[in-house]
Design a protein around this motif. Structure first.
Motif, PDB file in Angstrom:
ATOM      1  N   ARG A  33       0.753  -1.170  -0.217  1.00  0.00           N
ATOM      2  CA  ARG A  33      -0.140  -0.061  -0.093  1.00  0.00           C
ATOM      3  C   ARG A  33       0.834   1.153   0.147  1.00  0.00           C
ATOM      4  N   SER A  34       2.143   1.065   0.361  1.00  0.00           N
ATOM      5  CA  SER A  34       3.055   2.364   0.277  1.00  0.00           C
ATOM      6  C   SER A  34       4.186   1.794  -0.249  1.00  0.00           C
ATOM      7  N   VAL A  35       5.027   2.970  -0.603  1.00  0.00           N
ATOM      8  CA  VAL A  35       6.482   2.895  -1.033  1.00  0.00           C
ATOM      9  C   VAL A  35       7.482   3.261  -0.239  1.00  0.00           C
ATOM     10  N   LYS A  36       8.361   2.692   0.171  1.00  0.00           N
ATOM     11  CA  LYS A  36       9.757   3.261   0.891  1.00  0.00           C
ATOM     12  C   LYS A  36      10.770   3.545   0.237  1.00  0.00           C
ATOM     13  N   ILE A  37      11.109   4.753   0.095  1.00  0.00           N
ATOM     14  CA  ILE A  37      12.391   5.378  -0.543  1.00  0.00           C
ATOM     15  C   ILE A  37      13.615   5.665   0.137  1.00  0.00           C
ATOM     16  N   LYS A  38      14.675   4.912   0.047  1.00  0.00           N
ATOM     17  CA  LYS A  38      15.802   5.158   0.805  1.00  0.00           C
ATOM     18  C   LYS A  38      17.141   5.705   0.027  1.00  0.00           C
ATOM     19  N   GLY A  39      17.969   6.373   0.365  1.00  0.00           N
ATOM     20  CA  GLY A  39      19.236   6.630  -0.493  1.00  0.00           C
ATOM     21  C   GLY A  39      19.039   8.065  -0.799  1.00  0.00           C
ATOM     22  N   VAL A  40      18.027   8.886  -0.484  1.00  0.00           N
ATOM     23  CA  VAL A  40      18.184  10.356  -0.946  1.00  0.00           C
ATOM     24  C   VAL A  40      19.205  10.823   0.150  1.00  0.00           C
ATOM     25  N   ASP A  41      19.951  11.883  -0.433  1.00  0.00           N
ATOM     26  CA  ASP A  41      20.941  12.569   0.570  1.00  0.00           C
ATOM     27  C   ASP A  41      20.261  13.006   1.577  1.00  0.00           C
ATOM     28  N   TYR A  42      20.968  12.951   2.716  1.00  0.00           N
ATOM     29  CA  TYR A  42      20.325  13.432   3.870  1.00  0.00           C
ATOM     30  C   TYR A  42      20.138  14.942   3.951  1.00  0.00           C
ATOM     31  N   ALA A  43      21.188  15.634   3.251  1.00  0.00           N
ATOM     32  CA  ALA A  43      21.095  17.385   3.323  1.00  0.00           C
ATOM     33  C   ALA A  43      19.915  17.772   2.629  1.00  0.00           C
ATOM     34  N   ILE A  44      19.464  16.896   1.321  1.00  0.00           N
ATOM     35  CA  ILE A  44      18.307  17.252   0.694  1.00  0.00           C
ATOM     36  C   ILE A  44      17.094  16.912   1.588  1.00  0.00           C
TER      37      ILE A  44
END
Length: 138
Positions: A33-44
């Motif tokens: 039911r949901s999407v988990k997105i990891k790996g985006v730069d922490y500063a962003i």
């Protein structure tokens, strides 16, 4: 002397490191039911999370339904839904549930990358264009 300088300059330009593409990981959670997105730069993430403009996450990570003709990917409407930030991961839950066996994709815009003068000279980037990566999931 000029030839040596020119050769040295060409050698130093040729040996520049290519920027690494972000290692984004997407996974379906909560019974798909949901999407988990990891790996985006922490500063962003931290900068956008402080912003109070509604829909700011849709500008960075919009979710789309994959059309039958993939040449029309850029003309699809954005899948509406809510974005939440938890433990340096972004969670997207659509307003209408994902359809079984339907392919969707997330378009990750790379706003700050590829803006050097050499990218314009080499033709890798054109003024007014933004680089992005499409990540598909089912």
């Amino acid at each position: 002397m000029k030839k040596l300088t020119m050769l040295l300059l060409l050698f130093s330009i040729g040996c520049t490191q290519k920027p690494k593409a972000p290692a984004l990981h997407i996974s379906l959670i909560n019974n798909k039911r949901s999407v988990k997105i990891k790996g985006v730069d922490y500063a962003i993430i931290s900068e956008i999370n402080r912003d109070s403009v509604p829909g700011i996450w849709q500008g960075l990570l919009p979710v789309y339904r994959m059309p039958a003709d993939t040449d029309l990917k850029s003309y699809q409407p954005i899948q509406s839904g809510s974005y939440q930030l938890k433990d340096s991961a972004i969670f997207f839950t659509p307003d209408t549930p994902f359809v079984k066996n339907q392919t969707y994709f997330i378009r990750y815009y790379q706003f700050g990358e590829g803006n050097s003068i050499w990218d314009f000279i080499k033709g890798k980037k054109r003024p007014g264009s933004t680089r992005y990566i499409d990540l598909s999931f089912k």
